[in-house]
Design a protein around this motif. Structure first.
Motif, PDB file in Angstrom:
ATOM      1  N   PRO A   1       0.812  -1.223   0.000  1.00 33.19           N
ATOM      2  CA  PRO A   1       0.000   0.000   0.000  1.00 33.19           C
ATOM      3  C   PRO A   1       0.845   1.272   0.000  1.00 33.19           C
ATOM      4  O   PRO A   1       0.325   2.345  -0.288  1.00 33.19           O
ATOM      5  CB  PRO A   1      -0.817  -0.117   1.301  1.00 33.19           C
ATOM      6  N   ALA A   2       2.139   1.149   0.283  1.00 31.39           N
ATOM      7  CA  ALA A   2       3.022   2.322   0.253  1.00 31.39           C
ATOM      8  C   ALA A   2       3.479   2.647  -1.170  1.00 31.39           C
ATOM      9  O   ALA A   2       4.158   3.659  -1.382  1.00 31.39           O
ATOM     10  CB  ALA A   2       4.226   2.104   1.163  1.00 31.39           C
TER      11      ALA A   2
ATOM     12  N   LEU B   1       5.736   1.368  -2.943  1.00 35.88           N
ATOM     13  CA  LEU B   1       7.202   1.377  -3.013  1.00 35.88           C
ATOM     14  C   LEU B   1       7.687  -0.041  -3.272  1.00 35.88           C
ATOM     15  O   LEU B   1       7.038  -1.011  -2.873  1.00 35.88           O
ATOM     16  CB  LEU B   1       7.798   1.893  -1.693  1.00 35.88           C
TER      17      LEU B   1
ATOM     18  N   GLN C   1       9.335  -3.521   2.836  1.00 38.47           N
ATOM     19  CA  GLN C   1      10.456  -2.884   3.531  1.00 38.47           C
ATOM     20  C   GLN C   1      11.712  -3.770   3.470  1.00 38.47           C
ATOM     21  O   GLN C   1      11.816  -4.787   4.165  1.00 38.47           O
ATOM     22  CB  GLN C   1      10.137  -2.534   5.008  1.00 38.47           C
TER      23      GLN C   1
ATOM     24  N   PRO D   1      16.544   7.468   1.555  1.00 34.15           N
ATOM     25  CA  PRO D   1      15.206   8.047   1.351  1.00 34.15           C
ATOM     26  C   PRO D   1      15.238   9.511   0.903  1.00 34.15           C
ATOM     27  O   PRO D   1      14.262  10.005   0.335  1.00 34.15           O
ATOM     28  CB  PRO D   1      14.553   7.944   2.744  1.00 34.15           C
TER      29      PRO D   1
ATOM     30  N   ARG E   1      11.354   9.496  -6.004  1.00 38.65           N
ATOM     31  CA  ARG E   1      10.131  10.250  -5.691  1.00 38.65           C
ATOM     32  C   ARG E   1      10.446  11.608  -5.069  1.00 38.65           C
ATOM     33  O   ARG E   1       9.725  12.577  -5.291  1.00 38.65           O
ATOM     34  CB  ARG E   1       9.160   9.425  -4.833  1.00 38.65           C
TER      35      ARG E   1
ATOM     36  N   ASP F   1       8.441   1.774   7.784  1.00 39.13           N
ATOM     37  CA  ASP F   1       7.615   2.727   7.022  1.00 39.13           C
ATOM     38  C   ASP F   1       7.757   4.118   7.641  1.00 39.13           C
ATOM     39  O   ASP F   1       7.872   5.124   6.935  1.00 39.13           O
ATOM     40  CB  ASP F   1       6.128   2.348   7.117  1.00 39.13           C
TER      41      ASP F   1
ATOM     42  N   ASP G   1      10.663   6.043   5.602  1.00 39.17           N
ATOM     43  CA  ASP G   1       9.938   6.660   4.488  1.00 39.17           C
ATOM     44  C   ASP G   1       9.094   7.869   4.881  1.00 39.17           C
ATOM     45  O   ASP G   1       8.473   8.491   4.022  1.00 39.17           O
ATOM     46  CB  ASP G   1       9.066   5.606   3.781  1.00 39.17           C
TER      47      ASP G   1
ATOM     48  N   ALA H   1      -0.780   4.812   3.494  1.00 39.70           N
ATOM     49  CA  ALA H   1      -0.321   3.428   3.404  1.00 39.70           C
ATOM     50  C   ALA H   1      -0.470   2.708   4.749  1.00 39.70           C
ATOM     51  O   ALA H   1      -0.932   1.565   4.822  1.00 39.70           O
ATOM     52  CB  ALA H   1       1.137   3.391   2.961  1.00 39.70           C
TER      53      ALA H   1
ATOM     54  N   ARG I   1      -2.430  -0.695   6.001  1.00 41.65           N
ATOM     55  CA  ARG I   1      -1.800  -1.837   6.689  1.00 41.65           C
ATOM     56  C   ARG I   1      -2.520  -2.176   7.989  1.00 41.65           C
ATOM     57  O   ARG I   1      -2.732  -3.348   8.314  1.00 41.65           O
ATOM     58  CB  ARG I   1      -0.346  -1.491   7.067  1.00 41.65           C
TER      59      ARG I   1
END
Lengths: 217, 217
Positions: free
Chosen positions: A52-53, A55, A70, A112, A117, B105, B109, B147, B151
């Motif tokens: 859902p991220a 990535l 991850q 990051p 992005r 996450d 991120d 996101a 989850r």
């Protein structure tokens, strides 16, 4: 084949997991997710249901109905799940903490800040051009590498920690690959560069290199 | 007292370690490192010898001559070193991976993209004003929270993972605190908000809150 790795050839996080899978001697199917084409396949339903991220990477174990995101969590999972193969985390608690610290220096405080992005967002919001984006990336990479070079003075042998490959090396190599793309002068970081060269000579790292992936351009 | 935590009241990463120390029931001395005053105490020799990355927090165990950086590495160390107190990582490999995924996450991120040094860099390089910096922070926080909310639909009970506090909650609460500072509308993230409220009612989280630190302004 039970393990599927969804990723992108140039993604540092995917590259880390490819290295780890190779070191652990695990067969896997590589499923490219194109981060640029058609606005990015990572945003399409087929992939966002896996993460859902939006990535990469995602590791799927189809036999066990497991979906993991991850990269650092995936690698620790693989290391715990397959303990009979070379270990990426040392056995002593304090050693593990030190290895994780270097890996997180790279995974939290460098990568990051300089990924696709973020660079796209700089262009969209502040009209930053190609050279400006590269300068932004180099700033965070060199800041991180200066700290890392200092850390390695106390720990490095052939690799980040002595003479065994660890999670720290798995995180380091993709970041150096990325640094070279942005024109970072690696002669300023002789220990990082030495570890990078030593790792790059090993088969699991060679096979994981971006240019050796089916989706490389 | 053997454990010393060097940090800053508003630093999310320091906040995480304070929560973890409190949950583990460990006494520690808190040593403020002012991130703004005089160009930032984290850049001065006294601190950069503890952390070459010039970032907080650092955990020092003086009795054992141990210096550790990177909040997530520190917390995993504390959880392994003091296994008799409440565990922040579950015992099963797959559960551990899922908890780490949520924690990363947040720690990879979201947080690194919206912290003080990045917002300062935006102002320095691209003349981004206060509102522009807040908008940048909100962008990455809301992207990450969308996101995370997805989850949590599969995992949340009172906390991120069922009914025991884990590393995921330890990482979540400081990020929500940060989101509120930047004006993120938490009503869009009912599960994240519920977990935040439930955690905030617990003593280890209350005692760790930024406003309850000696260096709070």
């Amino acid at each position: 084949m039970s393990l599927k790795l969804y990723g992108y050839w140039r993604s540092s996080a995917t590259y880390r997991v490819r290295i780890a899978l190779n070191i652990k001697g695990l067969d896997y199917e590589y499923v490219p997710v194109h981060l640029v084409k058609e606005g990015g396949e990572q945003h399409q339903d087929a992939y966002s249901q896996l993460n859902p991220a939006h990535l990469v990477p995602t590791l799927v174990d189809e036999d066990r109905d497991i979906i993991l995101n991850q990269s650092m969590a995936i690698i620790e999972y693989l290391d715990e799940r397959y303990p009979q193969t070379p270990r990426l985390l040392p056995s002593h608690t304090l050693d593990r903490a030190r290895v994780r610290t270097v890996a997180l220096d790279l995974a939290c405080d460098i990568q990051p800040l300089a990924n696709l992005r973020v660079l796209n967002k700089l262009a969209d919001d502040f009209a930053v051009d190609q050279e400006g984006k590269a300068a932004w990336a180099r700033h965070w990479i060199t800041l991180g590498f200066e700290a890392l070079e200092t850390r390695l003075k106390n720990t490095a042998g052939d690799y980040c920690f002595g003479f065994d490959v660890t999670l720290a090396d798995v995180a380091l190599v993709p970041q150096v690959y990325n640094a070279l793309r942005f024109g970072v002068d690696m002669s300023k970081y002789p220990l990082i560069d030495k570890v990078y060269q030593n790792c790059s000579a090993l088969t699991p790292f060679k096979l994981a290199a971006p240019e050796n992936q089916p989706d490389a351009q």
